[in-house]
Write a protein that holds these residues in place. Sequence first.
Motif, short mmCIF file in Angstrom:
data_model
loop_
_atom_site.label_atom_id
_atom_site.label_comp_id
_atom_site.label_asym_id
_atom_site.label_seq_id
_atom_site.Cartn_x
_atom_site.Cartn_y
_atom_site.Cartn_z
N ALA A 59 -9.84 26.95 -18.16
CA ALA A 59 -10.52 26.38 -19.33
C ALA A 59 -9.66 26.53 -20.58
O ALA A 59 -9.54 25.60 -21.40
N GLY A 60 -9.04 27.71 -20.75
CA GLY A 60 -8.18 27.92 -21.91
C GLY A 60 -6.97 27.02 -21.91
O GLY A 60 -6.58 26.47 -22.95
N LEU A 61 -6.37 26.82 -20.74
CA LEU A 61 -5.19 25.96 -20.64
C LEU A 61 -5.53 24.50 -20.95
O LEU A 61 -4.77 23.81 -21.64
N VAL A 62 -6.66 24.04 -20.43
CA VAL A 62 -7.08 22.66 -20.70
C VAL A 62 -7.32 22.45 -22.19
O VAL A 62 -6.87 21.46 -22.79
N ALA A 63 -8.02 23.40 -22.81
CA ALA A 63 -8.29 23.28 -24.25
C ALA A 63 -7.00 23.33 -25.05
O ALA A 63 -6.81 22.55 -26.00
N GLY A 64 -6.10 24.24 -24.68
CA GLY A 64 -4.83 24.34 -25.39
C GLY A 64 -3.99 23.10 -25.23
O GLY A 64 -3.35 22.63 -26.19
N ALA A 65 -3.98 22.53 -24.03
CA ALA A 65 -3.21 21.30 -23.79
C ALA A 65 -3.78 20.14 -24.60
O ALA A 65 -3.03 19.30 -25.12
N ALA A 66 -5.10 20.08 -24.73
CA ALA A 66 -5.74 18.98 -25.44
C ALA A 66 -5.41 19.00 -26.93
O ALA A 66 -5.21 17.95 -27.54
N VAL A 67 -5.36 20.20 -27.52
CA VAL A 67 -5.09 20.29 -28.96
C VAL A 67 -3.60 20.41 -29.26
O VAL A 67 -3.18 20.25 -30.41
N GLY A 68 -2.80 20.67 -28.23
CA GLY A 68 -1.37 20.89 -28.45
C GLY A 68 -0.59 19.63 -28.75
O GLY A 68 0.55 19.70 -29.21
N GLY A 69 -1.18 18.49 -28.47
CA GLY A 69 -0.49 17.23 -28.76
C GLY A 69 0.74 17.07 -27.89
O GLY A 69 0.76 17.45 -26.73
N GLY A 70 1.79 16.50 -28.46
CA GLY A 70 3.02 16.29 -27.71
C GLY A 70 2.93 15.06 -26.83
O GLY A 70 2.17 14.12 -27.10
N ASN A 71 3.70 15.06 -25.75
CA ASN A 71 3.74 13.93 -24.85
C ASN A 71 2.57 13.95 -23.88
O ASN A 71 2.36 14.92 -23.17
N LEU A 113 10.95 22.97 -26.60
CA LEU A 113 11.33 21.94 -27.56
C LEU A 113 10.73 20.58 -27.21
O LEU A 113 10.42 19.78 -28.10
N GLY A 114 10.53 20.33 -25.92
CA GLY A 114 9.94 19.06 -25.51
C GLY A 114 8.43 19.10 -25.38
O GLY A 114 7.80 18.08 -25.13
N GLY A 115 7.85 20.28 -25.53
CA GLY A 115 6.40 20.42 -25.39
C GLY A 115 5.92 21.74 -25.96
O GLY A 115 5.46 22.62 -25.22
N ALA A 116 6.06 21.90 -27.27
CA ALA A 116 5.71 23.16 -27.92
C ALA A 116 4.24 23.51 -27.72
O ALA A 116 3.87 24.67 -27.54
N GLY A 117 3.37 22.49 -27.75
CA GLY A 117 1.95 22.74 -27.57
C GLY A 117 1.64 23.30 -26.21
O GLY A 117 0.82 24.22 -26.05
N ALA A 118 2.31 22.78 -25.18
CA ALA A 118 2.10 23.27 -23.82
C ALA A 118 2.54 24.72 -23.69
O ALA A 118 1.84 25.54 -23.07
N THR A 119 3.68 25.05 -24.26
CA THR A 119 4.15 26.43 -24.21
C THR A 119 3.18 27.35 -24.96
O THR A 119 2.87 28.45 -24.50
N GLY A 120 2.68 26.90 -26.10
CA GLY A 120 1.70 27.70 -26.83
C GLY A 120 0.45 27.95 -26.02
O GLY A 120 -0.09 29.06 -26.00
N ALA A 121 -0.01 26.91 -25.30
CA ALA A 121 -1.21 27.05 -24.47
C ALA A 121 -0.98 28.05 -23.35
O ALA A 121 -1.84 28.90 -23.06
#
Length: 324
Positions: A59-71, A187-195
């Motif tokens: 659940a946390g990963l899905v929420a983080g991916a959704a708000v993280g933007g990126g590609n 660098l190609g997906g900062a939001g994903a790494t943050g999540a």
Amino acid sequence: MGAGRFIAAGIVAGAVTVLARRKLDQKVAEGALGGAKTWTRTNHRGEPISLLEGPAVAAGLVAGAAVGGGNAPGATAFATAAAGAFGLVDDLTEDTSERTKGLKGHLGALLEGRLTTGGLKVLGISGSALLAAAVGTRRTGSAFGHLVDVGLNGALIAGTANLVNLFDLRPGRALKVGAAASLPFALGGAGATGAVLGAAAAAAPGDLGEQDMLGDGGANALGALVGSQIAFGAPRAVRWAALAGVVGLMLASEKVSFSKVIAGNEWLNKVDMLGRRPAADQADPADHADQAAEPAAVPDPAPVSSPSGVRSTPASEPMASPGA
């Protein structure tokens, strides 16, 4: 912009992981969702451990991916959610009376006309990964080239989901592997790494403390997010190299124990043991992809007091997640 997405995704992923874990704990303590027995397994020490970390982290990963933007954030969130859902089905419904192990075992059962829960997971994660790739892959050349890219990205997402799950055999290992795999592609997906880092930080205390384990639900979701990050953010040559590495490691896992390799390397072992209790003095048989533990004999009413997820025990290795 990248730093903002990284921070926002990390905060959201961590917060949702913690809140979801608390809510699941509350429900299970009340006897809902099948009660504590449904979510309890036995780890490599023979101690009870909770599987609730898995859905909380997913659940946390899905929420983080959704708000993280990126590609392709929508496709990434979908692939992560689907991998977590199919993994959770395998965690909770696997027939432990017939242990079909690893990707090879499940595919073999499918060829014989038998659909195991692991086989259902393989098909479900592969299909959802391909769908996510079809939606999230940008067309940059010919129609044929685009189809090749979609196939490549789908295979990368599904393969990485399976690979990370193969490391969920010791406390904190899958979380560390997921974080380490995500960082080079920040660098190609900062939001994903943050999540990934946010959810991992929230789940780490319970996981390393051997109260919780990711199980297939959490580990497959983590791998799918990392795979999506690479698939939608890396150049084609890097994606082909990453897929080759993923496939190579999956094939190696059918013959080689990752735990033995890690234990035999001084530096890998130091990283693996970081934050963990001293290892139990046990033999470590070969790892297999699909080795769920028998549900522990825990009275239904007994709540599992831990802040994150779950880790189960495989048949051939004394402490593992439910597999491929």
